[in-house]
Design an enzyme around this catalytic site. Structure first.
Site, PDB file in Angstrom:
ATOM      1  N   ASP A 180      -5.080  -5.869  11.000  1.00 30.69           N
ATOM      2  CA  ASP A 180      -6.132  -5.512  11.950  1.00 30.69           C
ATOM      3  C   ASP A 180      -5.633  -5.643  13.384  1.00 30.69           C
ATOM      4  O   ASP A 180      -5.963  -4.826  14.251  1.00 30.69           O
ATOM      5  CB  ASP A 180      -7.352  -6.416  11.763  1.00 30.69           C
ATOM      6  CG  ASP A 180      -7.964  -6.299  10.378  1.00 30.69           C
ATOM      7  OD1 ASP A 180      -7.893  -5.203   9.796  1.00 30.69           O
ATOM      8  OD2 ASP A 180      -8.501  -7.304   9.885  1.00 30.69           O
TER       9      ASP A 180
ATOM     10  N   GLU B 225       0.824  -1.211   0.000  1.00 34.01           N
ATOM     11  CA  GLU B 225       0.000   0.000   0.000  1.00 34.01           C
ATOM     12  C   GLU B 225       0.857   1.259   0.000  1.00 34.01           C
ATOM     13  O   GLU B 225       0.536   2.248  -0.676  1.00 34.01           O
ATOM     14  CB  GLU B 225      -0.925  -0.011   1.219  1.00 34.01           C
ATOM     15  CG  GLU B 225      -2.008  -1.073   1.144  1.00 34.01           C
ATOM     16  CD  GLU B 225      -2.692  -1.336   2.465  1.00 34.01           C
ATOM     17  OE1 GLU B 225      -3.781  -1.931   2.462  1.00 34.01           O
ATOM     18  OE2 GLU B 225      -2.124  -0.955   3.518  1.00 34.01           O
TER      19      GLU B 225
END
EC number: 2.7.1.167
Length: 496
Positions: A276, A209
């Site tokens: 997460d 990313e």
């Protein structure tokens, strides 16, 4: 003493935190079975299904991790009016520490990711979902729910999986709310445009990313730092925590600070949901008041646990506490070195502008006098090296009955003290060679010495350092303690 709170204290404090999480919730479905043959219809394996289960994914997995750590969570998301949405509602209902504010869009298909496994090997993932921004009504309702809860939490998480909940002005509005409340705002970003997260406290992109958002290579430490700094400059965020799989994590601040954290995992089975876990642990620790660098260390430990498990697992507080204790043991053992290794460590500290202190002794039976001297020594420097006489050296100085404890035991006890940063064992009668090698900025001995009689004082003073004579704590000495154990009496003037 180092004012940074111990990791164990932070883990214990997580049971008192409440975090607000907003983002794209999804259903993670896992289908497990055995592959015994290849299909006659196509060159693909046939899976004989043995087990199927579903759990909260995406932003829901962040929530699961916060709760597993002992925290509470207010959760805002949007689902469809379908079977998967109903399953998500049921799973959230089972989480008694979660206050859910879930919007339902009749025309939206709830995101479902179905993964097929044979043993621990993932064979296939199938996605079923709607990707679309919220309509103005649902966006306003979500923001209203956030306003009703934001004064009751210690941190705000935006978990963006690119499904639309945080599209448009929603992310900017949420970040503005969080900063108005002086909350740390942690964003797990998606897409190429990180400017949507302007004002966030921390962005947590993975390596891929980060590369896509900047157009820069992210293979090496230096490349990652450069890319993170571009994000900070272009997007107006305070810090970037880049997660880098087997290369650990890198934290870069707007103030120019850089912290590299090596990967903690011994074996990697499944990286699903590891990001997460990082976000959840980071947010919970920050909500509990942990400094950012310390919160990142804790998140790194949690990530190391979760990738060793199959599926989008959550990390229970007990498992994280066990990892913290193991790290403390490893850190203690890594403090014990020989002279050559000590020089390498000290040189590294010096490159970071740290002042080096040094003291030495036999430290046979540790007593309050030792502790007082070490505390005074540590207060006079940034890093304290303790020169420890080897067993042979102690015997030559004290006689064949000493030491009572061997050098390994003595080194372990010293290394367990927070005031001691490094223990260097030396075999000579005096630490002069070690002092000459390390050239400490501060040389510390007890006040029963004079500057002229402290071994190595001339070396340190000539090099621009200073000698500190620490106050002695009366009534304590190893020799007198041993004498009393053998029925003798205390002798005045006994030393370390």
């Amino acid at each position: 003493m180092d004012p940074t709170p111990a990791l164990a204290e932070i883990v214990a404090s997580l049971a008192r935190v409440r975090v607000l999480c907003v983002g794209d919730v999804m259903l993670d479905r896992f289908v497990r079975g055995d592959v015994e043959r290849i299909s006659p219809e196509a060159p693909i394996p046939i899976v004989r299904v043995r087990d199927e289960r579903a759990m909260l994914g995406g932003a829901g997995n962040v929530v699961r991790n916060i709760v597993a750590l002992g925290g509470r969570c207010a959760f805002m998301a949007v689902i469809g009016e379908d079977r998967a949405g109903a399953e998500i509602g049921g799973l959230l209902g089972d989480e008694h520490k979660v206050d859910s504010f879930i919007g339902i869009q009749p025309n939206r298909r709830t995101s479902v990711k179905t993964r097929f496994f044979a043993g621990s090997q993932q064979l296939l993932r199938a996605d079923d979902e709607t990707i679309a921004p919220l309509d103005p009504y649902d966006a306003d309702r979500l923001l209203g729910d956030v306003r009703s809860q934001i004064t009751t939490v210690g941190a705000l998480v935006l978990s963006d999986y690119g499904k639309g909940v945080l599209d448009g002005p929603v992310a900017a509005s949420l970040i503005a709310m969080g900063r108005t409340q002086n909350l740390p705002v942690i964003v797990d970003p998606k897409g190429r445009d990180f400017t949507r997260y302007r004002g966030a406290t921390v962005l947590t992109p993975n390596r891929k990313e980060l590369a896509e958002a900047t157009g820069l290579p992210t293979g090496t430490d230096d490349e990652v730092v450069t890319a993170c700094r571009q994000v900070i400059a272009r997007c107006g965020v305070d810090t970037v925590l880049a997660t880098r799989s087997q290369d650990g994590m890198t934290l870069v601040g707007a103030d120019g600070s850089v912290l590299h954290l090596p990967a903690e995992a011994r074996e990697v089975y499944d990286v699903s949901g590891a990001g997460d876990t990082v976000v959840a642990t980071l947010a919970a620790a920050l909500a509990g008041g942990a400094p950012l660098a310390v919160a990142c260390r804790l998140a790194n430990l949690a990530a190391g646990i979760v990738v060793g498990r199959v599926g989008t697992a959550a990390v229970p507080a007990a498992d994280l506490m066990a990892a913290v204790h193991q790290e403390e043991v490893s850190a203690r053992d890594s403090k014990i070195v020989g002279a050559e290794d000590a020089r390498e460590v000290v040189d590294k500290w010096r490159r970071h502008g740290l002042r080096i202190g040094f003291t030495n002794g036999c430290f046979d039976l540790l007593h309050p006098g030792h502790v007082s001297l070490l505390r005074q020594a540590r207060a006079a420097c940034d890093r304290l090296v303790v020169g420890l006489n080897s067993d042979a050296s102690v015997r030559r100085l004290k006689g064949d009955s000493r030491p009572v404890q061997d050098e390994t035991a003595r080194a372990i006890v010293l290394a367990s003290l927070a005031d001691v940063d490094l223990v260097a064992v030396f075999g000579e009668d005096t630490p002069l060679g070690l002092i000459t090698t390390l050239l400490p900025d501060v040389l510390v001995k007890g006040a029963d010495y004079t500057v002229d009689t402290v071994v190595g004082s001339d070396v340190v003073l000539t090099n621009g350092g200073r000698v500190l004579l620490a106050d002695l704590k009366a009534g304590f000495s190893t020799t007198s303690t041993i004498a009393r154990l053998h029925g003798g009496s205390r002798r005045s003037g006994d030393t370390l």
